[in-house]
Write an enzyme that holds these catalytic residues in place. Structure first.
Site, short mmCIF file in Angstrom:
data_model
loop_
_atom_site.label_atom_id
_atom_site.label_comp_id
_atom_site.label_asym_id
_atom_site.label_seq_id
_atom_site.Cartn_x
_atom_site.Cartn_y
_atom_site.Cartn_z
N ASP A 159 0.84 -1.19 0.00
CA ASP A 159 0.00 0.00 0.00
C ASP A 159 0.88 1.25 0.00
O ASP A 159 2.03 1.21 0.45
CB ASP A 159 -0.91 -0.04 1.24
CG ASP A 159 -2.12 0.89 1.07
OD1 ASP A 159 -2.39 1.33 -0.06
OD2 ASP A 159 -2.78 1.16 2.09
N HIS A 183 2.79 3.65 -8.94
CA HIS A 183 2.49 2.26 -9.30
C HIS A 183 3.66 1.63 -10.07
O HIS A 183 3.96 0.46 -9.91
CB HIS A 183 1.21 2.18 -10.13
CG HIS A 183 -0.02 2.55 -9.34
ND1 HIS A 183 -0.29 2.01 -8.11
CD2 HIS A 183 -1.05 3.40 -9.61
CE1 HIS A 183 -1.43 2.51 -7.64
NE2 HIS A 183 -1.90 3.37 -8.53
N LEU A 193 11.46 -19.57 -4.84
CA LEU A 193 10.35 -18.90 -4.15
C LEU A 193 9.04 -19.03 -4.92
O LEU A 193 9.02 -18.83 -6.14
CB LEU A 193 10.72 -17.41 -4.03
CG LEU A 193 9.64 -16.48 -3.47
CD1 LEU A 193 9.63 -16.55 -1.95
CD2 LEU A 193 9.90 -15.04 -3.92
C1 IPE Z 1 -5.55 -2.76 -0.61
O1 IPE Z 1 -5.15 -1.43 -0.74
C2 IPE Z 1 -5.51 -3.43 -1.95
C3 IPE Z 1 -4.18 -3.65 -2.50
C4 IPE Z 1 -3.05 -3.36 -1.94
C5 IPE Z 1 -4.15 -4.26 -3.80
P1 IPE Z 1 -6.21 -0.26 -0.90
O2 IPE Z 1 -5.45 0.99 -0.96
O3 IPE Z 1 -7.12 -0.58 -2.04
O4 IPE Z 1 -7.05 -0.42 0.44
P2 IPE Z 1 -7.99 0.62 1.21
O5 IPE Z 1 -8.96 1.16 0.21
O6 IPE Z 1 -7.10 1.68 1.76
O7 IPE Z 1 -8.62 -0.20 2.29
C1 IPE Z 2 -1.34 0.27 -3.55
O1 IPE Z 2 -1.13 1.64 -3.51
C2 IPE Z 2 -1.59 -0.25 -4.95
C3 IPE Z 2 -3.00 -0.60 -5.21
C4 IPE Z 2 -3.94 -0.69 -4.34
C5 IPE Z 2 -3.33 -0.88 -6.61
P1 IPE Z 2 -2.33 2.67 -3.50
O2 IPE Z 2 -2.67 3.03 -4.91
O3 IPE Z 2 -3.46 2.16 -2.70
O4 IPE Z 2 -1.66 3.90 -2.78
P2 IPE Z 2 -2.36 4.92 -1.78
O5 IPE Z 2 -2.98 4.10 -0.69
O6 IPE Z 2 -3.39 5.67 -2.57
O7 IPE Z 2 -1.25 5.78 -1.31
MG MG Z 3 -4.04 2.37 -0.77
#
Ligand code: IPE
Ligand code: IPE
Ligand code: MG
Length: 241
Positions: A17, A34, A128
């Site tokens: 995240d 990303h 792995l």
């Molecule tokens: C969880 O992250 C999903 C992934 C890492 C793929 P999100 O950023 O989508 O989760 P929320 O919305 O903060 O719970």
């Molecule tokens: C995790 O990073 C990747 C996905 C959920 C696809 P985020 O895109 O959720 O990043 P934040 O939480 O907005 O910083």
């Molecule tokens: Mg996120």
């Protein structure tokens, strides 16, 4: 870091995240976050493999992430295809066995094709197990398992009394993987976001403020160090270390 190499978690899962916030902090558009996040999967997989972790499950796209703006979703569906095409041989030579967990009927065909290629070309690798959770959600996983089991009962393939935790597990995407030992979530959020709800039963949870693109080998070692100082009782009793 002074790690006990005889107590390395076998199966580690990561909710990666913070890609978006990382980009914002660096004054860049979200997609750059990303892109960096995707590169970091290779870095962390290498570290996990060096540490002797057997399976690494990485949450890359949830069944809820379709709610994001179309341009971001499109980027997340197409960037991995470009990335895979560029690094295909390197990925195969890494020795990792690549698996996928998640729904297959919504993801675009172009991405499914590279997922299948990655899976097939690495299926005999002995390194792995890199389990990429893409269009994954626990509700979907468990609902699909219920449907499969109900169908088998209806068709007299199994009896209701055959339903056991092992049978349920064998109908989950994680079938055959070691039991989950450690869940890591980066970027400060302390929630599960529909990830591995069944598998988490006795996993240790580790949360760090570090955002995913900055989570490297040293951070993984910190998480494992923390894991090694937990007292896992599994409902029983154990002397404090
Ligand atoms: C969880 O992250 C999903 C992934 C890492 C793929 P999100 O950023 O989508 O989760 P929320 O919305 O903060 O719970
Ligand atoms: C995790 O990073 C990747 C996905 C959920 C696809 P985020 O895109 O959720 O990043 P934040 O939480 O907005 O910083
Ligand atoms: Mg996120």
């Amino acid at each position: 870091m002074d790690l006990d190499m005889n107590n390395i978690p076998q199966h580690v899962a990561i909710i990666l995240d913070g890609n978006g916030r990382w980009a914002k902090e660096h004054g860049k558009p979200r997609f750059i976050g990303h892109r960096e996040g995707a590169k970091n999967i290779a870095t962390v997989a290498k570290a996990a493999s060096e540490l002797g972790i057997k399976a690494l499950s990485i949450y890359c796209f949830s069944t809820e992430n379709w709610k994001r703006p179309e341009a971001e979703v499109n980027y997340l569906m197409t960037m991995p295809v470009r990335y895979y095409k560029k690094y295909r041989q390197k990925i195969i030579d890494s020795g990792y066995q690549i698996r996928f967990s998640g729904r297959r009927n919504v993801v675009p065909k172009s991405l499914l094709n590279v997922m299948d290629d990655a899976m097939l070309s690495t299926k005999d690798n002995k390194g792995l197990i890199l389990n990429i959770c893409f269009d994954y959600g626990s509700y979907e996983e468990i609902t699909t398992a219920f449907k499969k089991i109900a169908t088998d009962i209806k068709n007299n393939i199994i009896d209701i009394s055959d339903i056991t935790p092992e049978l349920i597990e064998s109908n989950l995407y994680t079938k055959g993987l070691p039991k989950l030992d450690l869940l890591i979530r980066t970027s400060g959020e302390q929630r599960i976001s529909n990830f591995l709800l069944w598998q988490l039963a006795y996993a240790e949870l580790y949360f760090t403020d570090t955002s995913w693109p900055d989570f490297h080998k040293e951070e993984l070692e910190k998480a494992i160090y923390d894991f090694q100082h937990r007292n896992r009782r599994f409902g029983g009793l154990k002397e404090a270390k």
